[in-house]
Design a protein around this motif. Structure first.
Motif, PDB file in Angstrom:
ATOM      1  N   MET A   5      17.357  31.424  41.286  1.00  0.00           N
ATOM      2  CA  MET A   5      18.782  31.451  40.640  1.00  0.00           C
ATOM      3  C   MET A   5      19.067  33.802  41.068  1.00  0.00           C
ATOM      4  SD  MET A   5      17.791  30.884  37.027  1.00  0.00           S
ATOM      5  CE  MET A   5      16.625  30.940  37.309  1.00  0.00           C
ATOM      6  N   SER A   6      20.082  33.607  40.850  1.00  0.00           N
ATOM      7  CA  SER A   6      20.905  34.927  41.546  1.00  0.00           C
ATOM      8  C   SER A   6      21.556  35.530  39.978  1.00  0.00           C
ATOM      9  CB  SER A   6      21.721  33.943  42.607  1.00  0.00           C
ATOM     10  OG  SER A   6      22.728  33.986  42.661  1.00  0.00           O
ATOM     11  N   THR A   7      21.839  36.720  40.256  1.00  0.00           N
ATOM     12  CA  THR A   7      23.256  37.310  39.090  1.00  0.00           C
ATOM     13  C   THR A   7      24.281  38.299  39.730  1.00  0.00           C
ATOM     14  OG1 THR A   7      20.866  37.379  38.203  1.00  0.00           O
ATOM     15  CG2 THR A   7      22.773  38.445  37.089  1.00  0.00           C
ATOM     16  N   ASN A   8      25.284  37.541  39.600  1.00  0.00           N
ATOM     17  CA  ASN A   8      26.760  38.494  39.788  1.00  0.00           C
ATOM     18  C   ASN A   8      26.371  39.812  39.093  1.00  0.00           C
ATOM     19  OD1 ASN A   8      29.092  39.450  40.432  1.00  0.00           O
ATOM     20  ND2 ASN A   8      29.860  38.058  39.713  1.00  0.00           N
ATOM     21  N   ASN A   9      26.386  40.539  39.873  1.00  0.00           N
ATOM     22  CA  ASN A   9      26.070  42.578  39.154  1.00  0.00           C
ATOM     23  C   ASN A   9      26.723  43.598  40.379  1.00  0.00           C
ATOM     24  OD1 ASN A   9      23.602  42.373  37.682  1.00  0.00           O
ATOM     25  ND2 ASN A   9      22.495  42.615  39.129  1.00  0.00           N
ATOM     26  N   ASN A  10      28.239  42.714  40.354  1.00  0.00           N
ATOM     27  CA  ASN A  10      29.035  43.383  41.162  1.00  0.00           C
ATOM     28  C   ASN A  10      29.870  44.527  40.162  1.00  0.00           C
ATOM     29  OD1 ASN A  10      28.726  42.524  43.870  1.00  0.00           O
ATOM     30  ND2 ASN A  10      29.953  40.772  43.343  1.00  0.00           N
ATOM     31  N   VAL A  11      29.484  44.513  38.873  1.00  0.00           N
ATOM     32  CA  VAL A  11      29.993  45.088  38.095  1.00  0.00           C
ATOM     33  C   VAL A  11      29.668  45.940  37.151  1.00  0.00           C
ATOM     34  CG1 VAL A  11      32.195  44.953  35.770  1.00  0.00           C
ATOM     35  CG2 VAL A  11      31.973  42.833  37.772  1.00  0.00           C
ATOM     36  N   LYS A  12      29.698  47.399  37.482  1.00  0.00           N
ATOM     37  CA  LYS A  12      29.134  48.307  37.343  1.00  0.00           C
ATOM     38  C   LYS A  12      28.781  47.831  35.644  1.00  0.00           C
ATOM     39  CE  LYS A  12      30.128  51.619  40.145  1.00  0.00           C
ATOM     40  NZ  LYS A  12      30.113  53.073  40.985  1.00  0.00           N
ATOM     41  N   GLU A  13      29.298  48.342  35.198  1.00  0.00           N
ATOM     42  CA  GLU A  13      29.200  47.889  33.346  1.00  0.00           C
ATOM     43  C   GLU A  13      29.193  46.287  32.824  1.00  0.00           C
ATOM     44  OE1 GLU A  13      30.916  49.509  29.570  1.00  0.00           O
ATOM     45  OE2 GLU A  13      31.873  50.273  31.110  1.00  0.00           O
ATOM     46  N   LYS A  14      28.408  45.777  32.231  1.00  0.00           N
ATOM     47  CA  LYS A  14      28.809  44.711  32.152  1.00  0.00           C
ATOM     48  C   LYS A  14      29.260  44.558  30.471  1.00  0.00           C
ATOM     49  CE  LYS A  14      23.737  43.519  33.017  1.00  0.00           C
ATOM     50  NZ  LYS A  14      22.428  42.937  32.441  1.00  0.00           N
ATOM     51  N   LEU A  61      25.449  20.289  39.998  1.00  0.00           N
ATOM     52  CA  LEU A  61      26.963  20.325  40.132  1.00  0.00           C
ATOM     53  C   LEU A  61      26.604  22.045  39.715  1.00  0.00           C
ATOM     54  CD1 LEU A  61      27.035  19.048  36.120  1.00  0.00           C
ATOM     55  CD2 LEU A  61      27.864  18.193  37.701  1.00  0.00           C
ATOM     56  N   SER A  62      25.698  22.627  39.835  1.00  0.00           N
ATOM     57  CA  SER A  62      25.835  24.325  39.850  1.00  0.00           C
ATOM     58  C   SER A  62      25.831  24.420  41.425  1.00  0.00           C
ATOM     59  CB  SER A  62      24.435  24.914  39.807  1.00  0.00           C
ATOM     60  OG  SER A  62      24.264  25.084  38.375  1.00  0.00           O
ATOM     61  N   LYS A  63      25.235  23.806  42.227  1.00  0.00           N
ATOM     62  CA  LYS A  63      25.755  23.533  43.789  1.00  0.00           C
ATOM     63  C   LYS A  63      27.318  23.447  43.604  1.00  0.00           C
ATOM     64  CE  LYS A  63      21.008  22.869  45.915  1.00  0.00           C
ATOM     65  NZ  LYS A  63      20.827  21.933  46.858  1.00  0.00           N
ATOM     66  N   ASN A  64      28.233  22.571  42.980  1.00  0.00           N
ATOM     67  CA  ASN A  64      29.244  22.616  43.432  1.00  0.00           C
ATOM     68  C   ASN A  64      30.116  23.440  42.635  1.00  0.00           C
ATOM     69  OD1 ASN A  64      31.787  20.628  44.646  1.00  0.00           O
ATOM     70  ND2 ASN A  64      31.746  19.639  41.736  1.00  0.00           N
ATOM     71  N   VAL A  65      29.923  23.486  41.085  1.00  0.00           N
ATOM     72  CA  VAL A  65      30.915  24.490  39.888  1.00  0.00           C
ATOM     73  C   VAL A  65      30.147  25.846  40.113  1.00  0.00           C
ATOM     74  CG1 VAL A  65      32.470  24.455  37.952  1.00  0.00           C
ATOM     75  CG2 VAL A  65      31.133  22.295  39.527  1.00  0.00           C
ATOM     76  N   LYS A  66      31.270  26.962  40.333  1.00  0.00           N
ATOM     77  CA  LYS A  66      31.089  27.558  40.381  1.00  0.00           C
ATOM     78  C   LYS A  66      31.034  28.947  38.474  1.00  0.00           C
ATOM     79  CE  LYS A  66      29.584  28.926  45.237  1.00  0.00           C
ATOM     80  NZ  LYS A  66      28.150  28.929  45.225  1.00  0.00           N
ATOM     81  N   GLY A  67      30.221  29.707  38.584  1.00  0.00           N
ATOM     82  CA  GLY A  67      30.118  30.101  37.363  1.00  0.00           C
ATOM     83  C   GLY A  67      29.675  29.829  36.220  1.00  0.00           C
ATOM     84  N   ILE A 120      23.748  34.048  35.659  1.00  0.00           N
ATOM     85  CA  ILE A 120      23.097  33.711  36.721  1.00  0.00           C
ATOM     86  C   ILE A 120      23.307  32.443  37.255  1.00  0.00           C
ATOM     87  CG2 ILE A 120      20.500  33.569  36.802  1.00  0.00           C
ATOM     88  CD1 ILE A 120      20.048  35.108  34.897  1.00  0.00           C
ATOM     89  N   GLU A 121      23.438  32.719  38.506  1.00  0.00           N
ATOM     90  CA  GLU A 121      23.278  30.993  39.435  1.00  0.00           C
ATOM     91  C   GLU A 121      22.371  30.051  39.735  1.00  0.00           C
ATOM     92  OE1 GLU A 121      26.656  32.619  41.643  1.00  0.00           O
ATOM     93  OE2 GLU A 121      28.110  31.303  40.092  1.00  0.00           O
ATOM     94  N   PHE A 122      22.261  29.383  40.541  1.00  0.00           N
ATOM     95  CA  PHE A 122      21.695  28.458  40.310  1.00  0.00           C
ATOM     96  C   PHE A 122      20.622  28.862  42.031  1.00  0.00           C
ATOM     97  CE2 PHE A 122      19.435  24.914  43.194  1.00  0.00           C
ATOM     98  CZ  PHE A 122      18.020  24.578  42.657  1.00  0.00           C
ATOM     99  N   GLU A 123      19.839  29.229  43.323  1.00  0.00           N
ATOM    100  CA  GLU A 123      20.074  29.147  43.990  1.00  0.00           C
ATOM    101  C   GLU A 123      18.754  27.907  44.797  1.00  0.00           C
ATOM    102  OE1 GLU A 123      17.222  32.975  44.582  1.00  0.00           O
ATOM    103  OE2 GLU A 123      18.288  33.685  44.054  1.00  0.00           O
ATOM    104  N   SER A 124      19.295  27.985  45.427  1.00  0.00           N
ATOM    105  CA  SER A 124      19.124  26.682  46.121  1.00  0.00           C
ATOM    106  C   SER A 124      18.439  26.559  47.356  1.00  0.00           C
ATOM    107  CB  SER A 124      20.533  25.956  47.746  1.00  0.00           C
ATOM    108  OG  SER A 124      20.220  24.956  48.107  1.00  0.00           O
ATOM    109  N   PHE A 125      16.582  25.449  46.996  1.00  0.00           N
ATOM    110  CA  PHE A 125      15.992  25.101  47.924  1.00  0.00           C
ATOM    111  C   PHE A 125      16.228  24.984  48.987  1.00  0.00           C
ATOM    112  CE2 PHE A 125      14.549  24.106  43.049  1.00  0.00           C
ATOM    113  CZ  PHE A 125      14.456  25.602  42.262  1.00  0.00           C
ATOM    114  N   ASP A 126      16.388  25.680  49.810  1.00  0.00           N
ATOM    115  CA  ASP A 126      16.871  26.140  51.301  1.00  0.00           C
ATOM    116  C   ASP A 126      15.134  25.293  52.217  1.00  0.00           C
ATOM    117  OD1 ASP A 126      19.635  24.931  50.720  1.00  0.00           O
ATOM    118  OD2 ASP A 126      19.394  27.786  51.220  1.00  0.00           O
ATOM    119  N   ASP A 127      14.547  25.802  51.484  1.00  0.00           N
ATOM    120  CA  ASP A 127      13.406  25.783  52.249  1.00  0.00           C
ATOM    121  C   ASP A 127      12.393  24.144  51.917  1.00  0.00           C
ATOM    122  OD1 ASP A 127      12.722  26.375  49.411  1.00  0.00           O
ATOM    123  OD2 ASP A 127      10.576  26.591  49.712  1.00  0.00           O
ATOM    124  N   GLU A 128      12.871  23.205  50.795  1.00  0.00           N
ATOM    125  CA  GLU A 128      12.620  21.929  50.786  1.00  0.00           C
ATOM    126  C   GLU A 128      13.468  20.635  50.828  1.00  0.00           C
ATOM    127  OE1 GLU A 128      11.399  21.891  46.211  1.00  0.00           O
ATOM    128  OE2 GLU A 128      10.281  23.953  46.691  1.00  0.00           O
TER     129      GLU A 128
END
Length: 461
Positions: A1-10, A141-147, A228-236
């Protein structure tokens, strides 16, 4: 999973999102891994049994030992289910199909609604199927829909499996009391599911909670910078056999035989079709039957014995937590039942009950007992006779008391982690990633169910 941290102040987000974060703080700082959670419950129950019952420490340890082995069969069932369903879900064909379903959602709100409706429907058929299928759809769904905030998606999807048992025909207590030879038949008779499950009070309360949970999930989604978005298990990825250009031996031909896979698969299909014709679709959906369906499907999804075995080998690690923890919960259940501590807890609630409050106190006592006896059937063996005797003495509504028991038994599955382990194994998440949202949903259910069990019986009579 990954978090969007581009914005300095949450961003602050909605009121419900900020409130849900209080539970996440507890999950990250207090809630341990599932095995540690289980071992802590074991110690608490051991001490309680020694202090509050006639059992000695040795008696409690013997009850613990006996209980551990009572769950070995169930532990294997659940482990095999996790691996078999994961093998099917990660096959190329199933991924392609579910990806098409996931593409029906074009926005986060639609994705949440689609996931949760799918979860309710699948849980009506069978809780095991819903437990596995819902997180798989959540990944796609998480792979298809962002956010989409993936931890909330997993927690909300898991909640549909739990709540679905309260209004579904596959719940073990409802199936039990509808049978002509159940252990309380002399006390309450046979109660068919049109009376036990689909009475007005239970139906209204279920739909309030089901629709309310969908709304709660939508309103609790975080602002974009905290997703926090889903990270694809590309290794599997599915292992594809390379074509061997050299001359194949007889053993090689057998290892790569499609005909052998199809023969076994066709035999399984005959069993599946004949069972459904004999018992009906819903009547066939036992835990073993659901596992068997996925097992036979894998004979068609993986073309050769070598691909089949490799797929199972690659997914076998997903069963580790299930295999280790289920026997320990059996030990907890053994101590609770043999020492009489469970009966004492239920008796403490029923002793202060009236005809109007017995359903609510049934809900509270079932919620507590479920933390230690997570099997609904096993819990009803402890709690059922006491509740039914109290219901008859107080002239309370028996179906309402049973409905309240089921709601309580299911609700705290959001707090103790036993049945969420298979779902977490599928998506490779830790308990602390989702427990805060599960507890948040539980609090919502607790408030609504408490009000509902006091108000609805009084209105409906």
């Amino acid at each position: 999973m990954s978090t969007n941290n581009n914005v300095k102040e949450k961003s602050k987000g909605s009121l419900l999102w900020r409130f849900s974060q209080r539970f996440n703080f507890a999950a990250e700082n207090i809630i341990p891994d599932p095995l540690v959670f289980c071992l802590i419950l074991t110690v608490i129950l051991f001490i309680s049994g020694v202090l509050f019952t006639a059992f000695s420490p040795v008696d409690m340890l013997n009850a613990w030992f006996k209980g551990i082995w009572s769950q070995i069969g169930f532990a294997f069932q659940m482990s095999f289910m996790v691996v078999t369903c994961s093998v099917a879900a990660r096959s190329r064909q199933v991924k392609n199909f579910l990806s098409k379903v996931a593409k029906l959602a074009k926005s986060p709100i639609v994705a949440i609604i689609l996931l949760m409706i799918f979860g309710y429907i699948s849980s009506f058929m069978n809780w095991a199927f819903g437990t596995i299928a819902t997180p798989v759809l959540a990944m796609l769904l998480s792979k298809n829909v962002k956010g989409l905030h993936f931890p909330i998606l997993v927690a909300a999807g898991y909640s549909t499996m739990i709540l679905g048992q309260c209004w579904g025909p596959s719940a073990s207590v409802y199936a039990l009391i509808a049978s002509p030879d159940h252990f309380l038949v002399d006390q309450i008779g046979v109660i068919t599911q049109d009376v036990s499950v689909y009475n007005p009070m239970n139906t209204i309360l279920f739909f309030i909670l089901a629709l309310g949970t969908i709304g709660l999930t939508i309103l609790s989604m975080p602002p974009k910078d905290q997703v926090i978005e889903f990270e694809s298990f590309d290794d599997e990825v599915e292992v594809v056999e390379k074509k061997n250009t050299t001359k194949l031996s007889f053993a090689d031909r057998m290892n790569g035989s499609r005909i052998l896979m199809w023969l076994i698969g066709l035999g399984g299909l005959v069993v599946i079709v004949s069972t459904i014709m004999e018992k009906g679709f819903l009547g066939s959906l036992s835990l073993n039957f659901v596992i068997f369906i996925f097992l036979i499907a894998n004979f068609f999804l993986y073309s050769t014995p070598t691909q089949f075995v490799n797929a199972y080998r690659n997914n076998m690690s997903l069963a580790t937590d299930v295999m280790i923890q289920f026997p320990f919960y059996g030990g907890i259940s053994g101590m609770m039942m043999d020492s009489g501590l469970g009966q004492e807890i239920v008796g403490a609630f029923t002793s202060i009950a009236t005809a109007d409050t017995l359903p609510l106190l049934s809900y509270y006592s079932a919620s507590i007992l479920n933390l230690f006896i997570p099997s609904q059937g096993g819990q009803f063996i402890v709690q059922g006779p006491i509740l039914m005797e109290a219901a008859q003495q107080l002239n309370a509504n028996v179906p309402h008391v049973i409905n309240a028991f089921v709601f309580g038994d299911e609700a705290t599955n959001l707090l103790q982690p036993l049945y969420v382990i298979p779902a977490l194994a599928i998506v490779k998440m830790k308990l602390k990633d989702v427990w805060g949202y599960m507890a948040f949903i539980w609090l919502f259910w607790f408030i609504i169910t408490t009000i509902g069990l006091l108000v609805l019986p009084a209105i409906l009579g």
